[in-house]
Write a protein that holds these residues in place. Structure first.
Motif, short mmCIF file in Angstrom:
data_model
loop_
_atom_site.label_atom_id
_atom_site.label_comp_id
_atom_site.label_asym_id
_atom_site.label_seq_id
_atom_site.Cartn_x
_atom_site.Cartn_y
_atom_site.Cartn_z
N GLU A 94 0.92 16.12 -9.75
CA GLU A 94 0.25 16.72 -8.60
C GLU A 94 1.16 16.79 -7.39
OE1 GLU A 94 -3.65 15.91 -5.71
OE2 GLU A 94 -3.38 14.77 -7.56
N ALA A 95 2.01 15.76 -7.19
CA ALA A 95 2.82 15.69 -5.98
C ALA A 95 3.96 16.71 -5.98
CB ALA A 95 3.40 14.28 -5.83
N PRO B 63 7.20 15.80 -15.24
CA PRO B 63 7.24 14.46 -14.64
C PRO B 63 8.67 13.93 -14.59
CG PRO B 63 6.46 14.35 -16.89
CD PRO B 63 6.58 15.81 -16.58
N LEU B 64 8.86 12.81 -13.92
CA LEU B 64 10.20 12.23 -13.84
C LEU B 64 10.71 11.83 -15.21
CD1 LEU B 64 10.06 10.01 -10.63
CD2 LEU B 64 10.89 12.34 -10.88
N CYS B 65 9.83 11.37 -16.06
CA CYS B 65 10.23 10.96 -17.41
C CYS B 65 9.07 11.20 -18.37
CB CYS B 65 10.63 9.49 -17.41
SG CYS B 65 11.28 8.91 -19.00
N GLN C 265 0.83 -1.21 0.00
CA GLN C 265 0.00 0.00 0.00
C GLN C 265 0.86 1.26 0.00
OE1 GLN C 265 -1.80 -1.26 3.81
NE2 GLN C 265 -1.36 0.81 4.58
N ASN C 266 2.02 1.20 0.68
CA ASN C 266 2.88 2.39 0.75
C ASN C 266 3.52 2.71 -0.59
OD1 ASN C 266 2.30 2.78 3.43
ND2 ASN C 266 4.13 1.74 4.18
N VAL C 267 4.02 1.69 -1.31
CA VAL C 267 4.68 1.98 -2.58
C VAL C 267 3.67 2.52 -3.59
CG1 VAL C 267 4.44 -0.31 -3.66
CG2 VAL C 267 6.43 1.13 -4.20
N MET D 219 1.82 7.32 -6.52
CA MET D 219 0.77 8.25 -6.92
C MET D 219 1.07 9.66 -6.45
SD MET D 219 -2.56 5.78 -6.36
CE MET D 219 -3.71 6.97 -7.03
N ARG D 220 1.66 9.80 -5.25
CA ARG D 220 2.05 11.13 -4.78
C ARG D 220 3.03 11.79 -5.73
NH1 ARG D 220 3.13 11.65 1.71
NH2 ARG D 220 1.26 10.60 2.48
N ARG D 221 3.90 10.97 -6.33
CA ARG D 221 4.91 11.50 -7.24
C ARG D 221 4.37 11.64 -8.67
NH1 ARG D 221 6.95 13.58 -3.13
NH2 ARG D 221 8.62 12.47 -2.03
N GLY D 222 3.09 11.36 -8.87
CA GLY D 222 2.48 11.55 -10.17
C GLY D 222 2.91 10.54 -11.21
N LEU D 223 3.27 9.33 -10.78
CA LEU D 223 3.79 8.32 -11.69
C LEU D 223 2.77 7.22 -11.95
CD1 LEU D 223 7.37 7.83 -10.19
CD2 LEU D 223 6.79 9.09 -12.26
N THR D 224 2.69 6.76 -13.18
CA THR D 224 1.95 5.55 -13.49
C THR D 224 2.84 4.35 -13.16
OG1 THR D 224 2.80 5.48 -15.75
CG2 THR D 224 0.76 6.72 -15.37
#
Length: 229
Positions: free
Chosen positions: A173-174, A180-182, A5-7, A12-17
């Motif tokens: 969002e995060a 985004p990261l990539c 659940q944490n990962v 999602m906090r980091r806006g990643l799929t």
């Protein structure tokens, strides 16, 4: 038992799929899906890589959040979400979205863009051309609440300003202060390395055209008035 659940929460906090996280970690999307479903666990080396990619400690991924952490989310979540959403709308309505016309320069030779949604006002001011520097700032009810300084340069005629704007329109969002990261389209790829969150952060973004590095920009910033957040 809390890792699954944490990962997912921190991804999602980091806006990643799942696909974006998998690409950043050089694993398959199925691997990420299995972690989030609780069907498998990464080894120690991979866990540390996940921590670095999501900018979170191993303790936060492996353990249940403490009551103080949960209380902090309740107290600060609404204000931070509002600010994050406003930053993304402001970016899409100004430089990244070919939006607002330039306002009167605040400094000799500067380019100034403004976007306003009561109670927030966003101002982006930059100087230069192929080598540039500037500041994005947000004001609430006339008081500064957040700012970011940035400095960058183009490294090749292969740079595409349109692609940079496209990447910046996808601010997560995060961490809505850059892209985004990539992000990839055709021969271009955008990469963003960031540490921190809206309160205090720094990072660096790059653009590659195939294997050629054609752009770089460094940035840092955070909250400057914390009473309402």
């Amino acid at each position: 038992m809390y890792f699954a659940q944490n990962v997912k929460e921190w991804r999602m906090r980091r806006g990643l799929t799942q696909e974006a996280l998998a690409e950043a970690l050089c694993v398959s999307r199925q691997s990420v899906a299995k972690w989030e479903a609780g069907q498998s666990m990464p080894d120690l080396e991979r866990l540390l890589t996940i921590c670095g990619t999501l900018d979170v400690s191993a303790d936060r991924l492996l353990k249940a959040p403490g009551p103080c952490e949960e209380r902090a989310d309740v107290l600060t979540g609404i204000g931070r979400c509002q600010l994050s959403a406003f930053l993304r709308r402001a970016s899409a309505a100004t430089y990244a979205g070919y939006g607002a016309e330039e306002s009167v320069p605040t400094r000799p030779g500067s380019h100034d863009l403004r976007y306003e949604e009561s109670p927030y006002l966003y101002i982006d001011t930059w100087l230069g051309g192929d080598r540039f520097g500037g500041e994005e700032a947000v004001f609430a009810d006339g008081r500064a609440v957040w700012l970011m300084n940035y400095c960058g340069r183009t490294l090749s005629d292969g740079f595409s300003g349109d692609f940079l704007k496209e990447a910046l329109r996808n601010r997560p969002e995060a961490y809505p202060f850059r892209g985004p990261l990539c992000y990839r389209r055709n021969e271009f790829s955008y990469h963003n390395r960031v540490s921190g969150d809206l309160e205090w952060f720094c990072g660096e973004e790059e653009i590659f055209r195939e294997t050629e590095r054609v752009y770089e920009c460094r940035y840092h910033g955070g909250l400057v008035f914390n009473a309402s957040l």
